[in-house]
Design a protein around this motif. Structure first.
Motif, PDB file in Angstrom:
ATOM      1  N   TYR A  25      76.653  27.756  15.135  1.00 52.55           N
ATOM      2  CA  TYR A  25      77.723  27.048  15.826  1.00 52.55           C
ATOM      3  C   TYR A  25      78.355  27.916  16.890  1.00 52.55           C
ATOM      4  O   TYR A  25      78.328  29.148  16.832  1.00 52.55           O
ATOM      5  CB  TYR A  25      78.758  26.443  14.878  1.00 52.55           C
ATOM      6  N   HIS A  26      78.876  27.237  17.879  1.00 51.82           N
ATOM      7  CA  HIS A  26      79.647  27.836  18.981  1.00 51.82           C
ATOM      8  C   HIS A  26      80.952  27.069  19.005  1.00 51.82           C
ATOM      9  O   HIS A  26      80.966  25.862  19.184  1.00 51.82           O
ATOM     10  CB  HIS A  26      78.853  27.671  20.290  1.00 51.82           C
ATOM     11  N   HIS A  27      82.054  27.769  18.778  1.00 58.09           N
ATOM     12  CA  HIS A  27      83.338  27.061  18.782  1.00 58.09           C
ATOM     13  C   HIS A  27      84.355  27.815  19.620  1.00 58.09           C
ATOM     14  O   HIS A  27      84.157  28.967  20.008  1.00 58.09           O
ATOM     15  CB  HIS A  27      83.852  26.821  17.353  1.00 58.09           C
ATOM     16  N   GLY A  28      85.443  27.109  19.915  1.00 54.87           N
ATOM     17  CA  GLY A  28      86.459  27.724  20.747  1.00 54.87           C
ATOM     18  C   GLY A  28      87.696  26.861  20.871  1.00 54.87           C
ATOM     19  O   GLY A  28      87.833  25.808  20.230  1.00 54.87           O
ATOM     20  N   THR A  29      88.584  27.327  21.709  1.00 56.25           N
ATOM     21  CA  THR A  29      89.883  26.694  21.907  1.00 56.25           C
ATOM     22  C   THR A  29      89.981  26.085  23.294  1.00 56.25           C
ATOM     23  O   THR A  29      89.325  26.527  24.233  1.00 56.25           O
ATOM     24  CB  THR A  29      91.002  27.739  21.767  1.00 56.25           C
ATOM     25  N   LEU A  30      90.834  25.100  23.419  1.00 58.12           N
ATOM     26  CA  LEU A  30      91.234  24.554  24.713  1.00 58.12           C
ATOM     27  C   LEU A  30      92.757  24.500  24.698  1.00 58.12           C
ATOM     28  O   LEU A  30      93.346  23.703  23.962  1.00 58.12           O
ATOM     29  CB  LEU A  30      90.654  23.150  24.932  1.00 58.12           C
ATOM     30  N   LEU A  31      93.395  25.367  25.471  1.00 60.96           N
ATOM     31  CA  LEU A  31      94.854  25.405  25.506  1.00 60.96           C
ATOM     32  C   LEU A  31      95.355  24.293  26.413  1.00 60.96           C
ATOM     33  O   LEU A  31      95.150  24.331  27.624  1.00 60.96           O
ATOM     34  CB  LEU A  31      95.349  26.764  26.016  1.00 60.96           C
ATOM     35  N   LEU A  32      96.005  23.312  25.827  1.00 63.93           N
ATOM     36  CA  LEU A  32      96.515  22.179  26.600  1.00 63.93           C
ATOM     37  C   LEU A  32      98.019  22.326  26.827  1.00 63.93           C
ATOM     38  O   LEU A  32      98.470  22.397  27.964  1.00 63.93           O
ATOM     39  CB  LEU A  32      96.203  20.866  25.877  1.00 63.93           C
ATOM     40  N   HIS A  33      98.788  22.352  25.750  1.00 70.73           N
ATOM     41  CA  HIS A  33     100.223  22.617  25.871  1.00 70.73           C
ATOM     42  C   HIS A  33     100.687  23.369  24.624  1.00 70.73           C
ATOM     43  O   HIS A  33     101.617  22.973  23.929  1.00 70.73           O
ATOM     44  CB  HIS A  33     101.037  21.334  26.099  1.00 70.73           C
ATOM     45  N   VAL A  34     100.033  24.484  24.358  1.00 67.90           N
ATOM     46  CA  VAL A  34     100.347  25.314  23.197  1.00 67.90           C
ATOM     47  C   VAL A  34     101.721  25.954  23.367  1.00 67.90           C
ATOM     48  O   VAL A  34     102.131  26.301  24.479  1.00 67.90           O
ATOM     49  CB  VAL A  34      99.264  26.401  23.029  1.00 67.90           C
ATOM     50  N   ASP A  35     102.420  26.109  22.259  1.00 64.47           N
ATOM     51  CA  ASP A  35     103.712  26.793  22.257  1.00 64.47           C
ATOM     52  C   ASP A  35     103.452  28.292  22.434  1.00 64.47           C
ATOM     53  O   ASP A  35     103.173  28.999  21.465  1.00 64.47           O
ATOM     54  CB  ASP A  35     104.437  26.518  20.940  1.00 64.47           C
ATOM     55  N   THR A  36     103.528  28.769  23.667  1.00 66.88           N
ATOM     56  CA  THR A  36     103.201  30.168  23.950  1.00 66.88           C
ATOM     57  C   THR A  36     104.224  31.134  23.349  1.00 66.88           C
ATOM     58  O   THR A  36     103.893  32.296  23.084  1.00 66.88           O
ATOM     59  CB  THR A  36     103.079  30.409  25.462  1.00 66.88           C
ATOM     60  N   ALA A  37     105.445  30.664  23.114  1.00 68.21           N
ATOM     61  CA  ALA A  37     106.440  31.525  22.467  1.00 68.21           C
ATOM     62  C   ALA A  37     106.008  31.830  21.033  1.00 68.21           C
ATOM     63  O   ALA A  37     106.094  32.981  20.580  1.00 68.21           O
ATOM     64  CB  ALA A  37     107.811  30.854  22.483  1.00 68.21           C
ATOM     65  N   SER A  38     105.541  30.817  20.324  1.00 68.02           N
ATOM     66  CA  SER A  38     105.036  31.040  18.967  1.00 68.02           C
ATOM     67  C   SER A  38     103.768  31.878  18.996  1.00 68.02           C
ATOM     68  O   SER A  38     103.545  32.736  18.126  1.00 68.02           O
ATOM     69  CB  SER A  38     104.764  29.701  18.272  1.00 68.02           C
ATOM     70  N   MET A  39     102.926  31.641  19.971  1.00 65.67           N
ATOM     71  CA  MET A  39     101.714  32.437  20.116  1.00 65.67           C
ATOM     72  C   MET A  39     102.057  33.920  20.228  1.00 65.67           C
ATOM     73  O   MET A  39     101.476  34.770  19.530  1.00 65.67           O
ATOM     74  CB  MET A  39     100.931  31.984  21.349  1.00 65.67           C
TER      75      MET A  39
END
Length: 331
Positions: A145-159
């Motif tokens: 498998y090949h997986h990943g993320t797509l940041l759309l409107h992530v809470d960057t403060a929590s990140m």
């Protein structure tokens, strides 16, 4: 050669179930088939297979805030997931792998919103040098498998809050994450939402491979197998018990003196501990530490054990509180 496209969309935001579904789809994909699986987690830090979770994120703070720690099967670095993040997985047999083609699906999906994305040297996908998609890979016995993320409107403060622990005194052989500048796609194009991106990804999947895609119904999954997988991913042994030995020195100067707490940890358990101080009341801290051996490396458990031991040594309550706060802030 890929001749069959299948899509599956998760119906839950439970990270342990989502990883169990991902594993199930991977080990049940047919020769010549590619499955595109889209899923979301709520308030989660996902770490790579060989990472030290305490070095990568604020584990105790995350869990106290109702978040989840997840260790995935693939390697790579730590990432933060919330419902502003859309995750994807391409499942296929090893002989059908074509990373450039798989990444092209992402580039085409983003391009449908008028944005120009490009693959970077680390198998990330970025726009104008800012990453919105990190990728990782897993293969076993010909399944891949090949997986990943797509940041759309992530809470960057929590990140930032949960992915930036103090690492100055923690020494580990675990694989470290590489931090990059990131961008939310919705900040570049307001039309991008979770739903519109799901449609764009499925459309791009068919376009890039030149084949129609057939949705997979949940009824075709073995839910008992997935539940067993979920229990494994959610277990303390899987999350914390990896054989990644490390040492951590907790130290702080208080009005009553300086204190050091040296912890040696392996497979998520304390193997050795030593508490020392230059306090005028040196007898308070003599022989404290041996009772921590075998305890889980968890803030709440360590604080209770430390407070109990200090109380037995007649250490005043305010000093016990100082030391417990040090543990809470530095683990």
């Amino acid at each position: 050669m890929i001749h069959t496209l299948t899509t599956y969309e998760s119906t839950t935001t439970d990270p342990y179930e989502n990883l169990a579904v991902e594993e199930y789809l991977t080990f049940h994909v047919k020769p010549g088939e590619c499955i595109l699986y889209l899923w979301q987690n709520t308030h989660t830090v996902v770490i790579g297979r060989n990472q030290n979770c305490w070095k990568e994120c604020r584990v105790s703070e995350l869990e106290a805030d109702g978040g989840h720690l997840v260790r995935r099967l693939s390697g790579g670095g730590a990432v933060y997931h919330d419902q502003g993040n859309l995750n994807f997985t391409f499942c296929m047999r090893k002989e059908d792998v074509n990373v450039s083609r798989q990444l092209q699906v992402i580039i085409e999906a983003v391009g449908s919103f008028g944005l120009t994305a490009e693959k970077t040297g680390r198998n990330d996908v970025a726009i104008n040098g800012q990453k919105f998609s990190g990728n990782a890979f897993f293969d076993s016995d010909g399944y891949y498998y090949h997986h990943g993320t797509l940041l759309l409107h992530v809470d960057t403060a929590s990140m930032s809050r949960f992915l930036n622990p103090s690492k100055a005194k923690l020494q580990s052989k675990g694989v470290d994450s590489v931090r990059s500048r990131v961008v939310n796609l919705s900040s570049l194009c307001p039309d991008i939402t979770v739903d519109t991106m799901k449609h764009a990804m499925f459309a791009a999947f068919s376009k890039v491979y030149g084949l129609p895609a057939t949705p997979l119904c949940t009824e075709h999954l073995n839910l008992d197998t997935i539940q067993k997988g979920r229990e494994r991913f959610a277990s303390d042994h899987w999350k914390y018990g990896q054989k990644i030995p490390f040492t951590n020195r907790l130290e702080q100067r208080f009005s009553w003196g300086e204190v050091n707490l040296d912890l040696h940890v392996n497979e998520g358990q304390i193997t050795e501990a030593l508490l020392s101080s230059d306090s005028m009341e040196a007898d308070w801290f003599s022989d404290i530490g041996t009772e921590f051996q075998g305890l889980p490396y968890r803030t709440d458990i360590l604080c209770k054990a430390l407070d109990r031991s200090l109380e037995q040594h007649l250490v005043p309550a305010d000093i016990r509180a100082d030391l417990c706060q040090m543990v809470q802030e530095q683990i």
